[in-house]
Design an enzyme around this catalytic site. Structure first.
Site, mmCIF file in Angstrom:
data_model
loop_
_atom_site.group_PDB
_atom_site.id
_atom_site.type_symbol
_atom_site.label_atom_id
_atom_site.label_comp_id
_atom_site.label_asym_id
_atom_site.label_seq_id
_atom_site.Cartn_x
_atom_site.Cartn_y
_atom_site.Cartn_z
ATOM 1 N N TYR A 120 0.805 -1.217 0.000
ATOM 2 C CA TYR A 120 0.000 0.000 0.000
ATOM 3 C C TYR A 120 0.841 1.272 0.000
ATOM 4 O O TYR A 120 0.323 2.363 0.206
ATOM 5 C CB TYR A 120 -0.941 0.001 1.212
ATOM 6 N N LYS A 167 3.355 -14.902 4.962
ATOM 7 C CA LYS A 167 3.530 -15.769 3.800
ATOM 8 C C LYS A 167 5.028 -15.890 3.522
ATOM 9 O O LYS A 167 5.513 -15.739 2.397
ATOM 10 C CB LYS A 167 2.775 -15.196 2.596
ATOM 11 N N ASP A 199 -2.831 -17.713 3.750
ATOM 12 C CA ASP A 199 -3.841 -18.375 2.935
ATOM 13 C C ASP A 199 -4.510 -19.516 3.702
ATOM 14 O O ASP A 199 -5.729 -19.680 3.659
ATOM 15 C CB ASP A 199 -3.248 -18.850 1.606
ATOM 16 N N ASP A 223 -6.108 -6.452 5.705
ATOM 17 C CA ASP A 223 -7.254 -5.936 4.967
ATOM 18 C C ASP A 223 -8.142 -7.086 4.499
ATOM 19 O O ASP A 223 -9.362 -7.090 4.694
ATOM 20 C CB ASP A 223 -6.750 -5.114 3.778
ATOM 21 N N ASP A 227 -11.931 -8.510 6.207
ATOM 22 C CA ASP A 227 -13.135 -8.515 5.369
ATOM 23 C C ASP A 227 -13.729 -9.915 5.284
ATOM 24 O O ASP A 227 -14.955 -10.097 5.294
ATOM 25 C CB ASP A 227 -12.810 -8.000 3.967
#
Length: 326
Positions: A120, A167, A199, A223, A227
């Site tokens: 970001y 990750k 994941d 993020d 969600d």
């Protein structure tokens, strides 16, 4: 002491749920002075700036900021606002509420999301026609800051389960650094913790969210995972968030501007009102924050409810019900 609160409704349903939060805070009779600023698509169309200098100054000088939502100009609004308040930590609670039809009714998770770097940072390039790149930035300093914040949050709020999402098996340098630093911080706190590939964690959050408490995440992972968790507790209309800095903070619902329902008066104000409760906590109005959360929980359990939760009430109906319970 009077606290100045910057109020930036933004776009879409931000124009509806932000005034609802202000109305509820007024009902609590805390010593707040509200000062409103503009941001988002409409002001960009009118002035050419999605985040005018006056609004930037307002957020910088206020004791805290309430922000509603931004539309197409979101990247030009919320990312700078988070930077203006010096936010390095994004706190996103995701929990199930009694009386609601949640997919996983035992969910009570808080995502502690790094808020300054990762993908970001906006470092994108076009190398040649059809080839573009995105640079992911991870630093030891920011990783340490978010890990210390996350473990301290878990300790302060009596969470036994801490998980570090990463990750590092693929992004060995960037997430490898994030993981190494977060583990070092966890060891220094003397607290037990787990690590999880982001994941695989996404699947486990859906299958058995009750096993998770505080999840410390890199920026994009936080993020996405928060969600995802919204889906198992009843939707984005229930998730508040705090963007916390050393001396300032910004509070916003996780949901966006929802242009499909904007202007209809049916937006769920719960996430925005719960964000206001987080603002109260931040400014050390703990008793008022608890009262407000209890009132919201009572309304969610008993109604009235907006259409996203299976009801037919409007934003104003829910807001009035919360104030009545206060």
């Amino acid at each position: 002491m009077t606290h100045e609160i910057a109020v930036i409704p933004g776009d879409g349903i931000g124009q509806e749920v932000t005034p609802a939060a202000v109305e509820v805070l007024d009902a609590l009779q805390v010593d707040f002075e509200f000062v409103e600023g503009e941001a988002g698509d409409a002001v960009a169309e009118r002035t050419g700036e999605a985040l005018p200098e006056e609004t930037r100054a307002l957020a910088a000088d206020a004791d805290a900021t309430l922000f509603g939502a931004a539309g197409e100009t979101a990247a030009d609004v919320i990312l700078p606002l988070r930077s203006i308040v010096g936010s390095f930590a994004n706190v996103r609670p995701a929990r199930s509420y009694p009386g609601l039809d949640a997919i996983q009714p035992e969910t009570d998770i808080v995502f502690i999301r790094e808020n300054t770097e990762g993908v970001y940072t906006g470092i994108e390039s076009e190398i040649t026609d059809g080839v573009r790149t995105l640079t992911r930035v991870v630093t030891e300093e920011a990783s340490r800051d978010i890990a210390e914040f996350g473990f301290e949050y878990a300790r302060k709020n009596d969470f036994d389960d801490v998980t570090i999402a990463h990750k590092a098996n693929v992004m060995r340098q960037t997430d490898g650094l994030f993981l190494d630093v977060a583990e070092e911080v966890g060891d220094s706190f003397g607290m037990e913790y787990d690590t999880a590939l982001m994941d695989a964690l996404a699947m486990h959050l859906v299958q058995r969210p009750e096993e998770y408490g505080v999840v410390i995440c890199p920026n994009l992972a936080g993020d996405m995972l928060s969600d995802l968790s919204a889906g198992i507790v009843g939707g984005l209309g229930l998730l508040p968030s705090a963007n916390v800095g050393e001396a300032n903070a910004l509070f916003e619902p996780v949901h966006g501007s929802a242009p499909d329902i904007a202007g209809q008066g049916i937006a769920n104000p719960a996430a925005m009102i719960l964000s206001a409760a987080m603002l109260l906590d931040h400014l050390e109005y703990g008793e008022e924050a608890d009262r407000l959360r209890t009132a919201v929980e009572d309304v969610l359990a008993e109604g009235p409810r907006t259409p996203d939760l299976g009801g037919d009430a409007g934003t104003e109906d829910v807001t009035t019900a919360v104030i009545d319970r206060l």
